[in-house]
Design a protein around this motif. Structure first.
Motif, PDB file in Angstrom:
ATOM      1  N   VAL A 177      81.186 -75.239  62.790  1.00 10.23           N
ATOM      2  CA  VAL A 177      79.971 -75.330  61.799  1.00 10.23           C
ATOM      3  C   VAL A 177      78.926 -75.957  62.764  1.00 10.23           C
ATOM      4  CG1 VAL A 177      81.098 -75.099  59.675  1.00 10.23           C
ATOM      5  CG2 VAL A 177      80.925 -77.238  60.702  1.00 10.23           C
ATOM      6  N   LEU A 178      79.489 -77.089  63.567  1.00  8.80           N
ATOM      7  CA  LEU A 178      78.613 -77.778  64.577  1.00  8.80           C
ATOM      8  C   LEU A 178      77.875 -76.738  65.554  1.00  8.80           C
ATOM      9  CD1 LEU A 178      79.950 -81.319  64.722  1.00  8.80           C
ATOM     10  CD2 LEU A 178      78.236 -80.493  63.187  1.00  8.80           C
ATOM     11  N   GLY A 179      78.799 -75.924  66.165  1.00 11.82           N
ATOM     12  CA  GLY A 179      78.431 -74.795  67.086  1.00 11.82           C
ATOM     13  C   GLY A 179      77.341 -73.816  66.564  1.00 11.82           C
ATOM     14  N   ALA A 180      77.555 -73.576  65.194  1.00  6.66           N
ATOM     15  CA  ALA A 180      76.327 -72.767  64.602  1.00  6.66           C
ATOM     16  C   ALA A 180      75.099 -73.569  64.279  1.00  6.66           C
ATOM     17  CB  ALA A 180      76.768 -72.396  63.079  1.00  6.66           C
ATOM     18  N   LEU A 181      75.040 -74.832  64.193  1.00  6.44           N
ATOM     19  CA  LEU A 181      73.879 -75.654  64.095  1.00  6.44           C
ATOM     20  C   LEU A 181      73.118 -75.628  65.421  1.00  6.44           C
ATOM     21  CD1 LEU A 181      75.025 -78.101  61.537  1.00  6.44           C
ATOM     22  CD2 LEU A 181      73.490 -76.221  61.131  1.00  6.44           C
ATOM     23  N   GLU A 182      74.101 -75.809  66.407  1.00  5.09           N
ATOM     24  CA  GLU A 182      73.411 -75.871  67.787  1.00  5.09           C
ATOM     25  C   GLU A 182      72.635 -74.816  68.207  1.00  5.09           C
ATOM     26  OE1 GLU A 182      73.123 -78.362  69.757  1.00  5.09           O
ATOM     27  OE2 GLU A 182      73.923 -80.000  68.613  1.00  5.09           O
ATOM     28  N   ALA A 193      81.608 -69.056  67.415  1.00  5.62           N
ATOM     29  CA  ALA A 193      80.716 -70.220  66.991  1.00  5.62           C
ATOM     30  C   ALA A 193      81.215 -71.588  67.611  1.00  5.62           C
ATOM     31  CB  ALA A 193      80.645 -70.410  65.448  1.00  5.62           C
ATOM     32  N   THR A 194      82.654 -71.809  67.914  1.00  2.15           N
ATOM     33  CA  THR A 194      83.284 -72.823  68.757  1.00  2.15           C
ATOM     34  C   THR A 194      82.840 -72.858  69.864  1.00  2.15           C
ATOM     35  OG1 THR A 194      85.069 -72.919  67.082  1.00  2.15           O
ATOM     36  CG2 THR A 194      85.446 -73.866  69.159  1.00  2.15           C
ATOM     37  N   ILE A 195      82.824 -71.804  70.612  1.00  2.00           N
ATOM     38  CA  ILE A 195      82.300 -71.527  72.079  1.00  2.00           C
ATOM     39  C   ILE A 195      80.772 -71.984  72.352  1.00  2.00           C
ATOM     40  CG2 ILE A 195      81.825 -69.976  74.020  1.00  2.00           C
ATOM     41  CD1 ILE A 195      84.481 -68.441  73.144  1.00  2.00           C
ATOM     42  N   ASP A 196      79.968 -71.553  71.109  1.00  2.00           N
ATOM     43  CA  ASP A 196      78.584 -72.058  71.283  1.00  2.00           C
ATOM     44  C   ASP A 196      78.456 -73.416  71.429  1.00  2.00           C
ATOM     45  OD1 ASP A 196      77.585 -69.304  71.430  1.00  2.00           O
ATOM     46  OD2 ASP A 196      77.465 -69.073  69.184  1.00  2.00           O
ATOM     47  N   LEU A 197      79.300 -74.124  70.683  1.00  2.00           N
ATOM     48  CA  LEU A 197      79.263 -75.709  70.460  1.00  2.00           C
ATOM     49  C   LEU A 197      79.441 -76.291  71.994  1.00  2.00           C
ATOM     50  CD1 LEU A 197      79.221 -78.210  68.903  1.00  2.00           C
ATOM     51  CD2 LEU A 197      81.658 -78.209  68.575  1.00  2.00           C
ATOM     52  N   LEU A 198      80.119 -75.761  72.895  1.00  2.00           N
ATOM     53  CA  LEU A 198      80.560 -76.202  74.152  1.00  2.00           C
ATOM     54  C   LEU A 198      79.293 -76.145  75.210  1.00  2.00           C
ATOM     55  CD1 LEU A 198      84.139 -74.967  74.659  1.00  2.00           C
ATOM     56  CD2 LEU A 198      83.325 -77.478  74.004  1.00  2.00           C
ATOM     57  N   GLY A 199      78.473 -75.019  75.058  1.00  2.00           N
ATOM     58  CA  GLY A 199      77.165 -74.815  75.287  1.00  2.00           C
ATOM     59  C   GLY A 199      77.242 -75.158  77.017  1.00  2.00           C
ATOM     60  N   GLU A 200      76.443 -76.084  77.539  1.00  2.00           N
ATOM     61  CA  GLU A 200      76.338 -76.438  78.643  1.00  2.00           C
ATOM     62  C   GLU A 200      77.858 -76.747  79.732  1.00  2.00           C
ATOM     63  OE1 GLU A 200      73.244 -79.346  79.310  1.00  2.00           O
ATOM     64  OE2 GLU A 200      71.887 -77.946  78.587  1.00  2.00           O
ATOM     65  N   ASP A 205      68.637 -72.809  53.549  1.00  2.00           N
ATOM     66  CA  ASP A 205      68.993 -71.487  54.500  1.00  2.00           C
ATOM     67  C   ASP A 205      70.306 -71.996  54.991  1.00  2.00           C
ATOM     68  OD1 ASP A 205      67.074 -70.132  53.842  1.00  2.00           O
ATOM     69  OD2 ASP A 205      65.709 -70.813  55.772  1.00  2.00           O
ATOM     70  N   ALA A 206      71.469 -70.944  55.301  1.00  2.00           N
ATOM     71  CA  ALA A 206      72.644 -71.097  55.657  1.00  2.00           C
ATOM     72  C   ALA A 206      73.183 -70.188  56.701  1.00  2.00           C
ATOM     73  CB  ALA A 206      73.656 -71.518  54.458  1.00  2.00           C
ATOM     74  N   ALA A 207      74.058 -70.639  57.491  1.00  2.00           N
ATOM     75  CA  ALA A 207      74.853 -69.576  58.560  1.00  2.00           C
ATOM     76  C   ALA A 207      76.418 -69.945  57.919  1.00  2.00           C
ATOM     77  CB  ALA A 207      74.662 -70.227  59.883  1.00  2.00           C
ATOM     78  N   VAL A 208      77.013 -68.864  57.670  1.00  2.00           N
ATOM     79  CA  VAL A 208      78.168 -68.788  57.016  1.00  2.00           C
ATOM     80  C   VAL A 208      79.288 -68.317  57.950  1.00  2.00           C
ATOM     81  CG1 VAL A 208      80.045 -67.801  55.272  1.00  2.00           C
ATOM     82  CG2 VAL A 208      77.413 -68.320  54.815  1.00  2.00           C
ATOM     83  N   ILE A 209      80.490 -69.103  58.256  1.00  2.00           N
ATOM     84  CA  ILE A 209      81.346 -68.808  59.427  1.00  2.00           C
ATOM     85  C   ILE A 209      82.510 -68.135  58.712  1.00  2.00           C
ATOM     86  CG2 ILE A 209      82.723 -69.646  61.350  1.00  2.00           C
ATOM     87  CD1 ILE A 209      80.455 -71.809  61.537  1.00  2.00           C
ATOM     88  N   VAL A 210      83.244 -67.203  59.415  1.00  2.00           N
ATOM     89  CA  VAL A 210      84.512 -66.550  58.771  1.00  2.00           C
ATOM     90  C   VAL A 210      85.391 -66.576  59.796  1.00  2.00           C
ATOM     91  CG1 VAL A 210      83.186 -65.155  56.981  1.00  2.00           C
ATOM     92  CG2 VAL A 210      83.750 -64.152  59.527  1.00  2.00           C
ATOM     93  N   MET A 229      62.858 -78.814  56.288  1.00  2.00           N
ATOM     94  CA  MET A 229      63.984 -78.419  55.497  1.00  2.00           C
ATOM     95  C   MET A 229      65.279 -78.438  55.964  1.00  2.00           C
ATOM     96  SD  MET A 229      64.198 -74.881  52.988  1.00  2.00           S
ATOM     97  CE  MET A 229      65.297 -74.783  51.764  1.00  2.00           C
ATOM     98  N   ALA A 230      66.453 -78.666  55.459  1.00  2.00           N
ATOM     99  CA  ALA A 230      67.499 -78.628  56.265  1.00  2.00           C
ATOM    100  C   ALA A 230      68.194 -77.370  56.253  1.00  2.00           C
ATOM    101  CB  ALA A 230      68.791 -79.691  55.390  1.00  2.00           C
ATOM    102  N   PHE A 231      68.893 -77.161  57.525  1.00  2.00           N
ATOM    103  CA  PHE A 231      69.826 -75.871  57.783  1.00  2.00           C
ATOM    104  C   PHE A 231      71.313 -76.396  57.483  1.00  2.00           C
ATOM    105  CE2 PHE A 231      71.724 -72.406  59.858  1.00  2.00           C
ATOM    106  CZ  PHE A 231      70.873 -71.290  59.524  1.00  2.00           C
ATOM    107  N   VAL A 232      71.945 -75.643  56.681  1.00  2.00           N
ATOM    108  CA  VAL A 232      73.323 -75.677  56.411  1.00  2.00           C
ATOM    109  C   VAL A 232      74.154 -74.831  57.045  1.00  2.00           C
ATOM    110  CG1 VAL A 232      74.975 -75.726  54.546  1.00  2.00           C
ATOM    111  CG2 VAL A 232      72.486 -76.751  54.214  1.00  2.00           C
ATOM    112  N   ALA A 233      75.240 -75.058  57.576  1.00  2.00           N
ATOM    113  CA  ALA A 233      76.472 -74.307  58.070  1.00  2.00           C
ATOM    114  C   ALA A 233      77.892 -74.522  57.189  1.00  2.00           C
ATOM    115  CB  ALA A 233      76.921 -74.550  59.577  1.00  2.00           C
ATOM    116  N   ILE A 234      78.210 -73.539  56.873  1.00  2.00           N
ATOM    117  CA  ILE A 234      79.460 -73.618  56.026  1.00  2.00           C
ATOM    118  C   ILE A 234      80.821 -72.780  56.661  1.00  2.00           C
ATOM    119  CG2 ILE A 234      78.185 -74.126  53.886  1.00  2.00           C
ATOM    120  CD1 ILE A 234      79.035 -71.285  52.699  1.00  2.00           C
ATOM    121  N   GLN A 235      81.859 -73.209  56.386  1.00  2.00           N
ATOM    122  CA  GLN A 235      83.000 -72.415  56.985  1.00  2.00           C
ATOM    123  C   GLN A 235      84.184 -72.087  55.662  1.00  2.00           C
ATOM    124  OE1 GLN A 235      84.958 -73.541  60.726  1.00  2.00           O
ATOM    125  NE2 GLN A 235      87.059 -73.284  59.868  1.00  2.00           N
ATOM    126  N   ILE A 236      84.237 -71.081  55.441  1.00  2.00           N
ATOM    127  CA  ILE A 236      85.039 -70.867  54.045  1.00  2.00           C
ATOM    128  C   ILE A 236      86.558 -70.627  54.464  1.00  2.00           C
ATOM    129  CG2 ILE A 236      85.418 -69.367  52.051  1.00  2.00           C
ATOM    130  CD1 ILE A 236      82.503 -68.728  52.136  1.00  2.00           C
TER     131      ILE A 236
END
Length: 555
Positions: free
Chosen positions: A283-288, A153-160, A59-64, A1-8
């Motif tokens: 949103v990509l950082g939330a998925l990672e 969430a943006t910082i999480d995208l940069l990761g390593e 299922d979703a992660a919402v970013i504010v 099942m897909a997981f969705v991230a949205i930014q309102i």
């Protein structure tokens, strides 16, 4: 099942979806939904777009945005880690402007540990924002599992990319907003969100971003200390961002790197590239982060809470069973004791009822109230009584000698029935001036209150020319009276007890005397019985030998 991230956002909703397997993620969709109108229309537009891409009921992660949240850096005193969540909420109630129990609150640890004061970044979002997010996502068929803050969430995208421990400036433009953050490795030091005028041209936007970047670095200077900022990362590769990179390198002397969010994740084949791909960093950082199975740095749906330590309670169950057994035995024993006590209580109640009737007066016996009222009358009379011999004796001992004064009138009044003091009125004549003052001084040392009422001089009286009238007031010595009462009561008690003791000894003496007389009478009676028996024996012998006496006489 897909997981969705949205930014309102204000004008659109950014959507990204991914297939997550093990610890890998494949981005399958990236698109935006234009918004117009209220939350109901936004939810309908989002639901339609999700259904079009086959992402309904996911299922979703919402970013504010950080602009929709209230952020404060708080310092808390040394405390165990398990107490920090409650302490942050307590301190935030005083530091935040509008925080209430309805606000969602979470925090991000910054510096320090439980042995010293530590700094945290506390973030709260209002119940109105929560209601808007839930109404849009709920009507669109999404199940919100996480509610995140965009800069994190943006910082999480940069990761390593951030694991080398260098300090960096991160610029993340999002339409009419831009997030500017400073990180030390992966640790967030400060973050700011600025608004950009929609009508501004390229140069104006570049100038604004440059100025705000300079302010952000200045705000982090205290935390950075002497550590340099190694580079600036700017999301975007268009001409707008190339000009910004050039300004940052020239004006701030930073090494600048332009990146796109897609560089830090895996894009599945067939995934369409959106019009502004640089806006999808959060949103990509939330998925990672979701694929890594790690807890988000800050999550309003799942905020940090005190850790509940699970323990093996089997031993407590055994103790509980033993306690229950003891309790049952105790209840049974208590019931039996209570039953016995109830019987005793009923008996005592009957005795009490009898004593109450006795106190109230039974038959011809007077009641306690009647007896005490009579005794009170005697006490009042006795306290009001004055021993005039003692009072006059004390007055005489303190009075002047006959050579100094002559008393013409001496009057004494009790005054106690009217509630006043007893008094003595004296009309006297003295030999010289000052003798009446001497007398007043002597009398005032006792319980007497002396008031001169009249004074005159008789020149015809050569021996006692000065006439004076004194009013001497006093109250009876009640302390001595009570002491006398107690003394007499003690004497009466002792004499009574002695009389009772003597009477008891007399009774016992009489009993012993009677017993001795009885013993003596029994002895006399026994002696008399022996003598009677002896006389009876002698009489029987003379009757059997009558001739023997006659023969003796004849001879």
């Amino acid at each position: 099942m897909a997981f969705v991230a949205i930014q309102i956002q204000d004008d659109q909703i950014l959507v990204a979806a991914a297939r997550i397997a093990q610890r890998s993620v494949k981005i399958t969709h990236m698109f935006s939904v234009d918004l117009a109108g209220d939350a109901e229309l936004a939810a309908e537009a989002l639901k339609s777009s999700l259904a079009k891409h086959g992402l309904s009921r996911a299922d979703a992660a919402v970013i504010v945005s950080r602009a929709d949240a209230e952020i404060r850096e708080l310092t808390i005193p040394p405390a165990p880690d398990n107490e920090v969540p409650d302490m942050v909420r307590f301190i935030a109630n005083n530091e935040f402007v509008s925080l209430s129990e309805a606000w969602a609150l979470d925090y991000l640890p910054l510096r320090g540990d439980e042995t010293q004061s530590r700094d945290v970044l506390a973030v709260g979002i209002s119940p109105e924002l929560q209601q808007r997010v839930m109404s849009i996502t709920g009507a669109a068929g999404l199940k919100v599992k996480h509610l995140l803050l965009r800069p994190l969430a943006t910082i999480d995208l940069l990761g390593e990319e951030l694991n080398d421990g260098k300090c960096r400036l991160i610029v993340d433009p999002n339409g009419d907003q831009a997030d500017i953050s400073v990180v030390d490795g992966s640790l967030l030091l400060t973050t700011r969100t600025i608004r950009l005028a929609a009508s501004s041209d390229l140069n104006e936007r570049t100038s604004t971003l440059l100025a705000e970047s300079r302010r952000t670095l200045a705000s982090a200077k205290t935390t950075l200390g002497e550590r340099p900022v190694a580079e600036a990362i700017v999301f975007g590769e268009s001409e707008n961002y190339q000009n910004l990179a050039s300004e940052l390198e020239t004006k701030l002397e930073l090494s600048v790197r332009l990146v796109l969010p897609s560089q830090f994740t895996s894009i599945a084949s067939g995934c369409d590239t959106p019009e502004f791909p640089e806006r999808f960093a959060a949103v990509l950082g939330a998925l990672e982060k979701q694929a890594a199975k790690e807890k988000y740095r800050l999550d309003f749906v799942n905020p940090r809470k005190p850790i509940v330590v699970k323990q093996d309670h089997s031993r407590w169950y055994q103790i509980g069973a033993a306690v229950a057994a003891v309790f049952v035995i105790a209840v049974a024993t208590g019931w039996w004791v209570l039953r016995q006590q109830n019987s005793e209580i009923n008996r005592l109640k009957d005795d009490l009822a009898y004593l109450v009737r006795l106190n109230e007066g039974v038959d011809d016996n007077p009641s306690v109230k009647q007896i005490t009222s009579e005794v009170d009358k005697i006490d009042v009379w006795k306290v009001a009584d004055i021993n005039w011999l003692e009072e006059l004796g004390e007055y005489s001992e303190r009075s002047l000698t006959p050579d100094d004064n002559i008393v013409d009138v001496f009057d004494a009044v009790t005054g106690l029935k009217a509630g006043g003091n007893a008094r003595i009125v004296v009309n006297m004549r003295t030999t010289a001036v000052g003798k009446e003052a001497e007398l007043i001084g002597e009398l005032s040392e006792a319980r007497f209150s002396v008031k001169p009422t009249r004074g005159a001089v008789d020149p015809t009286d050569k021996s006692y020319p000065l006439s004076t009238s004194l009013r001497v007031e006093f109250s009876p010595d009640k302390g001595a009276l009570i002491e006398e009462f107690n003394k007499r009561a003690t004497e009466y008690r002792d004499s009574t007890m002695a009389a009772v003791s003597q009477a008891s000894e007399a009774v016992q003496g009489e009993a012993k005397e009677d017993e001795a007389k009885e013993d003596e009478a029994k002895e006399d009676e026994a002696k008399e019985d022996g003598k009677v028996k002896e006389d009876a024996g002698e009489g029987e012998g003379s009757e059997t030998n009558p001739e023997s006496s006659e023969v003796a006489v004849a001879k």
